[in-house]
Write a protein that holds these residues in place. Structure first.
Motif, mmCIF file in Angstrom:
data_model
loop_
_atom_site.group_PDB
_atom_site.id
_atom_site.type_symbol
_atom_site.label_atom_id
_atom_site.label_comp_id
_atom_site.label_asym_id
_atom_site.label_seq_id
_atom_site.Cartn_x
_atom_site.Cartn_y
_atom_site.Cartn_z
ATOM 1 N N LEU A 249 -33.616 -25.389 -17.268
ATOM 2 C CA LEU A 249 -34.290 -25.590 -15.718
ATOM 3 C C LEU A 249 -34.441 -26.968 -15.526
ATOM 4 O O LEU A 249 -34.523 -27.450 -14.475
ATOM 5 C CB LEU A 249 -35.440 -24.714 -15.202
ATOM 6 C CG LEU A 249 -34.980 -23.211 -15.016
ATOM 7 C CD1 LEU A 249 -36.480 -22.472 -15.051
ATOM 8 C CD2 LEU A 249 -34.150 -23.185 -14.045
ATOM 9 N N THR A 250 -34.991 -27.527 -16.816
ATOM 10 C CA THR A 250 -35.382 -29.148 -16.372
ATOM 11 C C THR A 250 -34.316 -30.307 -17.148
ATOM 12 O O THR A 250 -34.411 -31.346 -16.937
ATOM 13 C CB THR A 250 -36.582 -29.417 -17.155
ATOM 14 O OG1 THR A 250 -36.647 -28.977 -18.748
ATOM 15 C CG2 THR A 250 -37.810 -28.573 -16.712
ATOM 16 N N ALA A 251 -33.227 -29.730 -17.787
ATOM 17 C CA ALA A 251 -32.165 -30.535 -18.251
ATOM 18 C C ALA A 251 -31.274 -31.186 -17.093
ATOM 19 O O ALA A 251 -31.035 -30.336 -16.092
ATOM 20 C CB ALA A 251 -31.478 -29.644 -19.233
ATOM 21 N N LYS A 252 -30.730 -32.302 -17.474
ATOM 22 C CA LYS A 252 -29.924 -32.869 -16.356
ATOM 23 C C LYS A 252 -28.672 -32.024 -16.445
ATOM 24 O O LYS A 252 -27.960 -31.757 -17.648
ATOM 25 C CB LYS A 252 -29.734 -34.339 -16.557
ATOM 26 C CG LYS A 252 -30.903 -35.177 -16.591
ATOM 27 C CD LYS A 252 -30.688 -36.752 -16.401
ATOM 28 C CE LYS A 252 -31.899 -37.659 -16.438
ATOM 29 N NZ LYS A 252 -32.657 -37.783 -15.233
ATOM 30 N N PHE A 253 -27.859 -31.784 -15.284
ATOM 31 C CA PHE A 253 -26.967 -31.039 -15.427
ATOM 32 C C PHE A 253 -25.633 -31.959 -15.060
ATOM 33 O O PHE A 253 -24.485 -31.315 -14.877
ATOM 34 C CB PHE A 253 -26.783 -29.708 -14.238
ATOM 35 C CG PHE A 253 -27.307 -29.953 -13.050
ATOM 36 C CD1 PHE A 253 -26.386 -30.293 -12.175
ATOM 37 C CD2 PHE A 253 -28.505 -29.838 -12.403
ATOM 38 C CE1 PHE A 253 -26.854 -30.687 -10.783
ATOM 39 C CE2 PHE A 253 -28.955 -29.838 -11.218
ATOM 40 C CZ PHE A 253 -27.923 -30.360 -10.303
#
Length: 175
Positions: free
Chosen positions: A19-23
């Motif tokens: 949820l906090t990772a750069k997509f």
């Protein structure tokens, strides 16, 4: 309660990391673990979703440092108190809910209440992950899922909170 390091563990840690990772090159759904932690209990409560901490498989953890929690403790305490005040299933008596939200907060008597809050946090992480990330992997899908989730939240919020609830909360706030 919000003055020491907090760790998401197991599958919940994995979900928070995603949820906090750069997509894509510069965007993520949530900027920090703290942002997930602030949103998750409200989502968990609105969806009536609770979960227990687990360590399925590897010992995965992701943390929120004490400084972040302390500097946001007013907002976190607000979320905690809001859930204690609104959860009629957990405690039907309004006077006892007020005690749980204010008098018992951060005391030895709050152990069971803190576990309830934690279960809503973890349940909220599950909902956020399922609704926003799910089985998708593209930025477009995440944005579409986020839009759908916001629409769903809007429908749930407008159906769940009525004028009587707002009036009751206003009376409590004046005390």
């Amino acid at each position: 309660m919000f003055d020491k390091e907090y760790s998401f563990k197991g599958t919940h840690a994995d979900k928070v990391v995603k949820l906090t990772a750069k997509f894509d090159d510069k965007n993520s759904i949530f900027k920090r673990n703290l942002d997930v932690y602030m949103m998750a209990p409200i989502v968990g409560f609105l969806y009536q979703r609770k979960a227990e901490s687990n360590n399925d498989g590897e010992q995965i953890t992701t943390k929120i440092f004490p400084e972040q929690l302390i500097s946001n403790s007013d907002d976190l305490a607000f979320n905690y108190r809001l859930i204690m005040l609104l959860d009629k299933n957990y405690e039907p008596d309004i006077e006892k809910r007020i005690d749980k939200a204010f008098r018992d907060y951060n005391s030895d008597r709050a152990s069971k209440d803190e576990k309830l809050f934690e279960s809503y946090v973890l349940g909220g992480v599950d909902v956020l992950y399922e609704k926003i990330i799910g089985n998708d992997s593209s930025a477009e899908a995440y944005m579409s899922n986020l839009y759908d989730f916001m629409e769903d939240m809007n429908e749930r919020y407008n159906q769940t909170i009525d004028a009587n609830h707002i009036e009751e909360l206003c009376k409590l706030a004046k005390q």
